[in-house]
Scaffold this motif. Sequence first.
Motif, PDB file in Angstrom:
ATOM      1  N   ARG A  72     -33.540 -24.347 -72.496  1.00  0.00           N
ATOM      2  CA  ARG A  72     -32.875 -23.864 -73.701  1.00  0.00           C
ATOM      3  C   ARG A  72     -32.606 -25.002 -74.686  1.00  0.00           C
ATOM      4  N   ARG A  73     -32.439 -26.175 -74.206  1.00  0.00           N
ATOM      5  CA  ARG A  73     -32.107 -27.327 -75.062  1.00  0.00           C
ATOM      6  C   ARG A  73     -33.349 -28.000 -75.638  1.00  0.00           C
ATOM      7  N   GLU A  76     -31.064 -24.148 -68.298  1.00  0.00           N
ATOM      8  CA  GLU A  76     -30.268 -24.837 -69.332  1.00  0.00           C
ATOM      9  C   GLU A  76     -31.119 -25.907 -70.017  1.00  0.00           C
TER      10      GLU A  76
END
Length: 149
Positions: free
Chosen positions: A147-148, A144
């Motif tokens: 992805r950011r 996560e």
Amino acid sequence: MRVGECCNTSVVIAQRSTSIVEAAQLMREFHVGALVVVDPDGGTARPVGMVTDRDLVVEILAEEAPASGITVGDIMSSDLVTAGWDDELLDTLDRMRSEGVRRIPVVGATGALMGILAADDVLDLLAEAVGRVPQLVRHQQNIEAQRRT
């Protein structure tokens, strides 16, 4: 999960005629607390009983019985509970609990001995599975975060 996926296929066995001294030596040599007692049946080992280190203590030592002349067949538990190779693990654990046993021989479709399932082995399996949960969470958090960025 099936019993055959998590049982130990290396089983220490004895025959009814094995002396209790030999049984104790086998337990010591192989670092086990139980032996599966088998009757040979056409080249296969068919489980007929179990003898544990506790049996040796309670039946022999505590009674101050002379060890000579006593065999595994004299003290084994013959009301044997077995599990099938393809039995569900959770169902088998329920049976073990209801029968009050910590170890259960695992047999194939013909009744031949194929392994042994011990409560200790299941605890190891569960500990390993639970240990993977934090790794899963950390991995998911890392994905996560990537992805950011």
